[in-house]
Design an enzyme around this catalytic site. Structure first.
Site, PDB file in Angstrom:
ATOM      1  N   ASP A 210      -2.089   4.178  -5.382  1.00  0.00           N
ATOM      2  CA  ASP A 210      -0.796   3.332  -5.758  1.00  0.00           C
ATOM      3  C   ASP A 210      -1.667   2.135  -4.695  1.00  0.00           C
ATOM      4  O   ASP A 210      -1.864   2.493  -3.319  1.00  0.00           O
ATOM      5  CB  ASP A 210       0.190   2.808  -6.114  1.00  0.00           C
ATOM      6  CG  ASP A 210       0.724   3.970  -5.207  1.00  0.00           C
ATOM      7  OD1 ASP A 210       1.193   3.472  -4.302  1.00  0.00           O
ATOM      8  OD2 ASP A 210       0.766   5.152  -4.940  1.00  0.00           O
ATOM      9  N   ASP A 212       1.613   0.662  -3.052  1.00  0.00           N
ATOM     10  CA  ASP A 212       2.835   0.969  -2.468  1.00  0.00           C
ATOM     11  C   ASP A 212       3.818  -0.535  -3.041  1.00  0.00           C
ATOM     12  O   ASP A 212       2.926  -1.046  -4.109  1.00  0.00           O
ATOM     13  CB  ASP A 212       2.747   0.987  -0.911  1.00  0.00           C
ATOM     14  CG  ASP A 212       4.124   1.399  -0.490  1.00  0.00           C
ATOM     15  OD1 ASP A 212       4.551   2.497  -1.249  1.00  0.00           O
ATOM     16  OD2 ASP A 212       4.509   0.540   0.129  1.00  0.00           O
TER      17      ASP A 212
END
Length: 295
Positions: A210, A212
């Protein structure tokens, strides 16, 4: 040349490896307690491999509760010479997209609730962490991952946070904009420090799940989103591991970076002042340098 035995520490999503022959789960007792799980020992294309799921099968250990000292001791006790850490991470860089692998070469350690050394009162030692990973082993991991069709980024700073919660937006922006970090995770520290103390070559393969929470399209990291990417990353990691025997070989020369002699000048406590109980606990990780004068 000496025999090579490869240790693989699997992070979130990677709880097993495929294709090993003569393989079995082995339980190891250590002076530092029980490892995260039994260790899966076998042979892949002639190379001995020891696999350890960092969080345990079923993911039972939180990042702060992983028995890092027991894990590294167990690998060393089984004769492992090289360790590849495979772990999930968040990305601070647009070009390091979910599904990509980052071969980490630096760390910033922001953990605070973990024991970070095998050494202490009774036997003090200081190892260098200026270059915290083995460059040669990392380069081999990069090649193996590319052969598996993975987009690989060589070099990057890993911010190790305590967890288990994810970052606040303020923290994410601090680590990205002011500290220049590349990825963020919860498990490579103190693992890398302990591997250095145990004189093991250590490489960190961070699998991006991802962006973040700094990214405008990822303002809230959801576990369900991460799990979807984790599945694909785990498949890619297993493909990378399958490529490693042909690249590494079954014999190894001394590490050009000196990982396998990290304790050569690190022990500070005089032999006559060393605590026998501590020395006994260090038999696996520091036996090479403690086999001199007896206490």
């Amino acid at each position: 040349m000496a025999p090579r035995k490869l240790g693989v520490i699997g992070g979130s999503g990677l709880y097993a490896v495929d294709g090993l022959t003569d393989a079995d789960w082995t339980r190891v007792e250590t002076p530092w307690g029980a490892p995260s799980d039994a260790l899966f020992c076998g042979v892949l294309d002639g190379l001995e491999i020891v696999f350890l799921p960092r969080h345990g099968r079923g993911h039972v250990h939180s990042p702060s509760d992983v028995p890092y000292r027991a894990n590294i001791d167990a690998l060393k006790r089984l004769g492992v010479t090289d360790v590849i850490s495979v772990s999930a991470c968040g990305s601070f860089r647009e070009e390091m997209a979910p599904g990509d692998f980052v071969i980490v070469d630096q760390f910033i350690d922001r953990t605070f609730a973990r024991t970070k050394s095998f050494f202490g009162s009774g036997c003090v030692a200081h190892v260098s962490m200026a270059h915290p990973v083995c460059g040669g082993l990392g380069a081999t991991c990069a090649e193996a991952a590319r052969k598996a069709g993975v987009t690989v980024h060589e070099g990057g700073t890993y911010l190790a946070m305590e967890g288990p919660q994810f970052s606040t937006l303020a923290e994410s922006n601090l680590y990205r904009d002011q500290w220049g970090c590349s990825v963020i995770g919860m498990t490579n520290m103190p693992e890398a420090k302990l591997a250095r103390e145990a004189e093991l070559c250590y490489a960190s393969v961070a699998m991006v799940t991802d962006y973040d929470c700094w990214h405008p399209g990822h303002d809230a990291v959801e576990v369900t989103d991460i799990i979807r990417v984790l599945t694909g990353n785990a498949d890619a990691a297993r493909a990378m591991i399958r490529n490693l025997p042909a690249l590494l070989g079954t014999d190894r020369a001394p590490c050009s970076q000196g990982c396998d002699t990290a304790l050569e000048h690190a022990l500070i406590t005089a032999p006559e002042a060393r605590d026998p109980g501590m020395i006994k606990k260090l038999d696996a990780v520091a036996g090479r340098v403690l086999s001199g004068p007896k206490t």
